[in-house]
Design a protein around this motif. Sequence first.
Motif, mmCIF file in Angstrom:
data_model
loop_
_atom_site.group_PDB
_atom_site.id
_atom_site.type_symbol
_atom_site.label_atom_id
_atom_site.label_comp_id
_atom_site.label_asym_id
_atom_site.label_seq_id
_atom_site.Cartn_x
_atom_site.Cartn_y
_atom_site.Cartn_z
ATOM 1 N N ALA A 199 0.834 -1.202 0.000
ATOM 2 C CA ALA A 199 0.000 0.000 0.000
ATOM 3 C C ALA A 199 0.869 1.252 0.000
ATOM 4 O O ALA A 199 0.546 2.248 -0.660
ATOM 5 C CB ALA A 199 -0.929 -0.009 1.208
ATOM 6 N N SER A 237 -9.119 6.453 3.691
ATOM 7 C CA SER A 237 -9.263 5.536 2.561
ATOM 8 C C SER A 237 -8.711 4.168 2.952
ATOM 9 O O SER A 237 -8.017 4.030 3.957
ATOM 10 C CB SER A 237 -8.494 6.063 1.353
ATOM 11 N N VAL A 249 -6.334 2.585 1.555
ATOM 12 C CA VAL A 249 -4.868 2.615 1.538
ATOM 13 C C VAL A 249 -4.339 3.199 2.852
ATOM 14 O O VAL A 249 -3.388 2.680 3.447
ATOM 15 C CB VAL A 249 -4.354 3.430 0.327
ATOM 16 N N TYR A 252 2.169 1.838 -3.424
ATOM 17 C CA TYR A 252 1.085 2.405 -4.233
ATOM 18 C C TYR A 252 0.952 3.904 -3.963
ATOM 19 O O TYR A 252 0.845 4.712 -4.884
ATOM 20 C CB TYR A 252 -0.221 1.674 -3.913
ATOM 21 N N ARG A 253 0.984 4.265 -2.659
ATOM 22 C CA ARG A 253 0.876 5.679 -2.289
ATOM 23 C C ARG A 253 2.016 6.498 -2.925
ATOM 24 O O ARG A 253 1.810 7.597 -3.425
ATOM 25 C CB ARG A 253 0.858 5.833 -0.765
ATOM 26 N N SER A 257 -4.464 8.135 -3.478
ATOM 27 C CA SER A 257 -4.407 7.007 -2.551
ATOM 28 C C SER A 257 -5.071 7.300 -1.210
ATOM 29 O O SER A 257 -5.334 6.377 -0.442
ATOM 30 C CB SER A 257 -2.945 6.599 -2.322
ATOM 31 N N THR A 258 -5.345 8.570 -0.904
ATOM 32 C CA THR A 258 -5.907 8.891 0.410
ATOM 33 C C THR A 258 -7.191 9.703 0.249
ATOM 34 O O THR A 258 -7.515 10.176 -0.841
ATOM 35 C CB THR A 258 -4.944 9.746 1.251
#
Lengths: 378, 272
Positions: free
Chosen positions: A30, A343, A345, A33-34, A42-43
């Motif tokens: 994660a 989120s 993530v 990904y961020r 992502s957030t």
Amino acid sequence: MAATSTASALPAPAAGFKALIALVGVGFAAALYRFWVGLGASTNLSDSVPWGLWVAVDVLSGVALAAGGFGITAAVYIFNMKKYKSIARPAILTAWIGYTVVVIGLVIDIGKPLAFWHPLVMWNPRSVMFEVVVCITLYSAVLALEFAPAFLERFKLTGLQKFLKLFTFPLVIAGIVLSFLHQSSLGGFFLIMPHKVPALWWSSNLPYMFYLSAIALGLAMVSFESIVSARAFKREQEMEIIQGLGRGVLITLGLYFAFKVGDLAYRGALSQVFSSGKASVFFILEMLIGVIVPIGLYAVKSIRESVNGLFLAACCVIVGTVMNRFNVNFFAQAGPNSNYFPSIVEILITIGLVSLMVLLYRLAVTYLPVFHEPGKSH
Amino acid sequence: MATNNEKAKGVLVDLTRCIGCRGCQVACKSWNERKTGKTTIEGNFTNPKQLNSDTFTRIAFIEQDNGAQPVWSFVKDQCMHCQDPACLSACPVGAFTRTPEGAVNYTFEKCIGCRYCMVACPFNIPKYEWESTNPWIRKCTFCSDRIADGKIPACIKVCPTNVMLFGNREDIMKEAEKRMKDSPGKYVNHIYGKEEAGGTSWVYLSAVPFDQLGFNTKIPAQKLPDLTWNMLGTIPAKVGALVVGLSLIAAFRNRGANNDDDSSESKQGKEK
């Protein structure tokens, strides 16, 4: 770290170990990904809520959770309360791992992760954030040195260990001073916005409230760990120690409660306790779970003399104080248009970081002499 | 931080003169080379709803009922350029600077992206490039590049009704008071920005009470960085007191500590 060592004093508990590694792995993915897509994608952070779950839990709560490190070293070395010596090392370990994970959380949270080192060379002494970064950096170094004897003992480097012992007191004092500064400064972040933070939380005393509640939380965390570790490693519960910790938490919570109510009354904000809408609900919950219920639990003799009772009270303090940090952070930003729920993530990364803490702790207590009691050889 | 600096500029925004043409919004985008977005109407003509990393200024359309007919107020929002900015003191790496003209500017190269400036700003002005993987904080620059070149800010330049008056801050404050005196009853008796957050470079006159126009009227009339400096400034004293106090307690509590199984530590205790 110590995973390469061959001999282990205690058997590694298998249960849950794989699950921990899986959670850390998911959190790591994660985080990648961020970094790949940026904070927006992502957030659920936004211009109206720029500080979310990561600031509230990974940073504000993470640092407070690690307060047991300076609390126990103060008790053992400054106040010479010898009976806590056996938990000094686990407490220092918790703090050191806590700060390491806080720094990882910070690097994930900031918009320009590669610029994380800037505060160390670009100074703004007027900034609370700058002070916190400097203190956390220095304190991480202090904790590394305070925990170093565990490594030196493990690898039998007695000469170095003796040399390091000369600095025990200066290190302990430096740790207490640095902790006081940044634990209180985390509350100090919010001093600059008196009109944004609801009167239930904003006070010029906010730094001292953060400091006091961090001590309660830190001690609760140490007793939580002592109880869980004793169960996991099938050791006998050290009743005298966890009851002593409970007394410490009770005294700190009592002071906090009196300070909080006195401060609200002094600022004429007592009437707002029930009249601030959503903020009131969260404030009352935080005070009930984190302060009033645990005080009640510790007050009952049969509860404070049972492991389960002490465990429950410690859990309340942990949950309640994390709520407090979340509330201060959220309501400081909440305007009429603010809406925030983390989120997936954000949640996975936070779970990953907490799992990483537990994982590192387990590895350390398995492969290093952490619960080694003085006098006995491990 | 000289607030009475000869060079300190200010802008008087007389909201009674604004007709809501949004020319300033367009000029700002154009001068600062900001992207435009697709706009939508959602029961309100304010567009976009909030300032964002591509919109440093925008006109809020505020509709009020005057009994018989709707009354419109148009409010220009942008960075107020505080005389003692909260963002500047909050930033851990000193990414904000204040020019002698009073413009509060941001240096991307220093920024780490902690977003404390956004949280600390009393007016919620700094915005973030959330969609970027190398994001900037964005906000009105007071067109300090234009000011340095002897020009006036782009939004003021294009305004057809002279809503904004650019000049030395001292002069525009005098002008604001003069307008209130010359037209009794026309304006509410408050210059927004005169004292808010310790005083701002941009100040407002209005015929409608400020709290009805979305202005935050709870912002204290004090330099906000003082609130954190009260704590930070006493750190040396606190450190000194703590080190001395802790050493004394340690020495007292560990006196004659020869009952410890660890000799080197006991020696340390005695020395203290």
